[in-house]
Scaffold this motif. Structure first.
Motif, PDB file in Angstrom:
ATOM      1  N   MET A  95      54.870  42.287  57.389  1.00  0.00           N
ATOM      2  CA  MET A  95      53.667  41.479  57.827  1.00  0.00           C
ATOM      3  C   MET A  95      54.399  40.064  57.522  1.00  0.00           C
ATOM      4  O   MET A  95      54.790  39.639  56.423  1.00  0.00           O
ATOM      5  N   LYS A  96      54.662  39.316  58.639  1.00  0.00           N
ATOM      6  CA  LYS A  96      55.034  37.890  58.759  1.00  0.00           C
ATOM      7  C   LYS A  96      53.844  37.151  58.291  1.00  0.00           C
ATOM      8  O   LYS A  96      52.930  37.005  58.554  1.00  0.00           O
ATOM      9  N   LYS A  97      54.175  36.239  57.183  1.00  0.00           N
ATOM     10  CA  LYS A  97      53.233  35.226  56.589  1.00  0.00           C
ATOM     11  C   LYS A  97      53.045  34.034  57.912  1.00  0.00           C
ATOM     12  O   LYS A  97      54.222  33.431  58.004  1.00  0.00           O
ATOM     13  N   LYS A  98      51.961  33.712  57.990  1.00  0.00           N
ATOM     14  CA  LYS A  98      51.555  32.607  58.979  1.00  0.00           C
ATOM     15  C   LYS A  98      51.805  31.548  58.074  1.00  0.00           C
ATOM     16  O   LYS A  98      51.394  31.217  57.197  1.00  0.00           O
ATOM     17  N   LYS A  99      52.508  30.429  58.776  1.00  0.00           N
ATOM     18  CA  LYS A  99      52.608  29.365  58.228  1.00  0.00           C
ATOM     19  C   LYS A  99      51.327  28.232  58.192  1.00  0.00           C
ATOM     20  O   LYS A  99      50.784  28.021  59.077  1.00  0.00           O
ATOM     21  N   LYS A 100      51.099  27.803  57.139  1.00  0.00           N
ATOM     22  CA  LYS A 100      50.062  26.956  57.127  1.00  0.00           C
ATOM     23  C   LYS A 100      50.229  25.581  57.964  1.00  0.00           C
ATOM     24  O   LYS A 100      51.159  24.772  57.213  1.00  0.00           O
ATOM     25  N   LEU A 101      49.597  25.222  58.757  1.00  0.00           N
ATOM     26  CA  LEU A 101      49.840  23.941  59.498  1.00  0.00           C
ATOM     27  C   LEU A 101      48.689  22.811  58.920  1.00  0.00           C
ATOM     28  O   LEU A 101      47.598  23.004  58.794  1.00  0.00           O
TER      29      LEU A 101
ATOM     30  N   LYS B 171      38.562  25.501  54.791  1.00  0.00           N
ATOM     31  CA  LYS B 171      39.925  25.952  54.538  1.00  0.00           C
ATOM     32  C   LYS B 171      40.268  25.910  52.909  1.00  0.00           C
ATOM     33  O   LYS B 171      40.805  26.597  52.441  1.00  0.00           O
TER      34      LYS B 171
END
Length: 464
Positions: free
Chosen positions: A432-438, A463
């Motif tokens: 599972m690739k961690k989504k970057k927090k934009l 958020k």
């Protein structure tokens, strides 16, 4: 014999002195003559024919020239040497003619000199089985093979068209002539060859995939309309699985987090204070002094010690105690030896039972290992195959028809894991690739309204 003049007052208490100041030449000559007679034999016992030769030819007669004798052939010379003693065994023969002092010495035959009853029986059985005939046939065959090999080695090679470096040619590697070019590397040439022209052997299918069932049949309790007994059986299996997982989780907690005790903040500060002030001098408190309530009496730091000697009675008592202790120790050892002797039979029986148990366990392990190897999955990857989790539907959610049923599992994922468990696909691991927090920014402008600001604020608050 010349007389040696002895020195006066010479000590002869040692063997060296006797040999130095005594004349023993007559004894040495006598022993030398005796050894010579032992080697050559005594002259008294030899006949006259060995000691004297009768001259019948005379001085004036011509010596007869013997005729030329034809020398023996090589084959006859070898046959004549068969009766002679080999040079390697001449060292073992006696060179002296001295008789054996022990005339009644028993003659011991070497091993295998006389055939025993067991060897006769073995030879008879081998003759019945035809072992000797087989050996003769095999020896004849080996001799023929050796002669053929020797003959082939002597033959001169007639074919001069053999290419010693033919294995390195491009044609032997499957590269056609159209792709051969000295300016293109060999890796590039092989890369452009069609797959049909490459000779790559296909590995055979694993035994476990061939023998294993295509699809594992699910438990009857998983049905949308199961019977009461099947549903209870599935419930029992799920309960055992959950107990096992809880037990494993409790064990991990016990050996990791449970090993360390929790410390409060006050205890932590006290410990830190004690550790940091361990080497510093402590202030003197007269109230805590234990000798403060006593009188002002002078006491030395090191009071004098009296040299009190032990009398004979105390020493005797001490010696008796040591002897009694040693005697009791010896008695205990002797008693232990007697009990060990009585325990020999019991130990022997226990060892025998333990060996039988170990042998039975060994056979069971071998059978289990053979069974697992026969049905083992092929190692297609380094990951382990995923274990099948028990599927269970609560009795309240059970529906009697297919329209109202609720699926708990994903059919695609279930089939994918089933293929992995059966060895048809390599076991994989979910990555599972961690989504970057934009991070978003609000850009102010003349077109921004209050609704846009409220929308941005509510989104960022949600958020957080």
């Amino acid at each position: 014999m010349s007389v040696v003049k002895k020195k006066k007052r010479v000590s002869k208490k040692n063997k060296k002195a006797w040999g130095k100041y005594s004349d023993i030449r007559d004894v040495e000559e006598f022993l030398e003559d005796q050894r010579l007679e032992e080697r050559l034999g005594k002259f008294d016992t030899k006949p006259d024919s060995e000691l004297f030769v009768v001259d019948t030819a005379g001085d004036n007669e011509e010596v007869k020239v013997e005729a030329d004798v034809k020398p023996l052939s090589r084959k006859l010379q070898k046959r004549a040497k068969l009766n002679e003693v080999p040079k390697c065994f001449e060292v073992l023969l006696p060179t002296s003619k001295v008789q054996d002092p022990n005339k009644k010495r028993n003659h011991v035959n070497p091993i295998g000199f006389k055939p025993s009853a067991l060897s006769k029986l073995r030879e008879k059985r081998q003759a019945q089985k035809g072992v000797f005939e087989k050996k003769l046939v095999e020896a004849k065959k080996n001799r023929k093979m050796a002669l053929d090999k020797k003959r082939k080695a002597k033959q001169v090679r007639q074919n001069f068209g053999l290419d010693l470096w033919g294995k390195d040619l491009p044609a032997s590697k499957g590269i056609p002539e159209t792709l051969v070019d000295e300016f293109i590397s060999e890796e590039a040439q092989l890369h452009n060859v069609l797959p049909t022209q490459r000779l790559r052997p296909k590995p055979p299918l694993a035994k476990s995939v061939v023998t294993r069932a295509a699809v594992e049949t699910p438990h009857p309790g998983v049905s949308y309309n199961p019977s009461y007994q099947e549903h209870q059986d599935l419930l029992r299996q799920v309960g055992q699985h959950e107990e096992k997982m809880m037990k494993k989780e409790a064990h991990l907690h016990r050996v990791t987090t449970g090993m360390f005790r929790r410390v409060t903040q006050a205890e932590k500060e006290n410990q830190w204070r004690e550790e940091m002030s361990s080497g510093l001098p402590q202030p003197h408190n007269p109230a805590e002094d234990p000798d403060s309530d006593t009188d002002n009496e002078y006491k030395a730091v090191n009071p004098p010690v009296k040299n009190k000697k032990k009398d004979h009675k105390t020493r005797r008592k001490q010696k008796e105690r040591l002897l009694e202790k040693e005697r009791l120790k010896r008695e205990k050892i002797d008693k232990q030896k007697i009990t060990d002797l009585y325990k020999l039979r019991k130990l022997q029986s226990s060892i025998k039972t333990r060996e039988q148990k170990q042998a039975s366990e060994r056979t069971k392990r071998a059978e289990k290992r053979a069974a697992t190897e026969a049905t083992a999955l092929p190692t297609l990857s380094a990951h382990k195959t995923p274990a099948k989790e028990p599927d269970f539907v609560d009795p309240k959610q059970l529906s009697g028809d297919l329209r109202n049923i609720q699926a708990n599992t994903n059919p695609l994922r279930e089939r994918f894991e089933s293929l992995q468990r059966r060895g048809a696909l390599a076991a994989s691991k979910i990555m599972m690739k961690k989504k970057k927090k934009l991070k978003s920014y609000f850009k102010a402008g003349h077109k921004v309204t209050e609704k846009d600001i409220e929308k941005y604020v509510t989104r960022n608050v949600g958020k957080k």
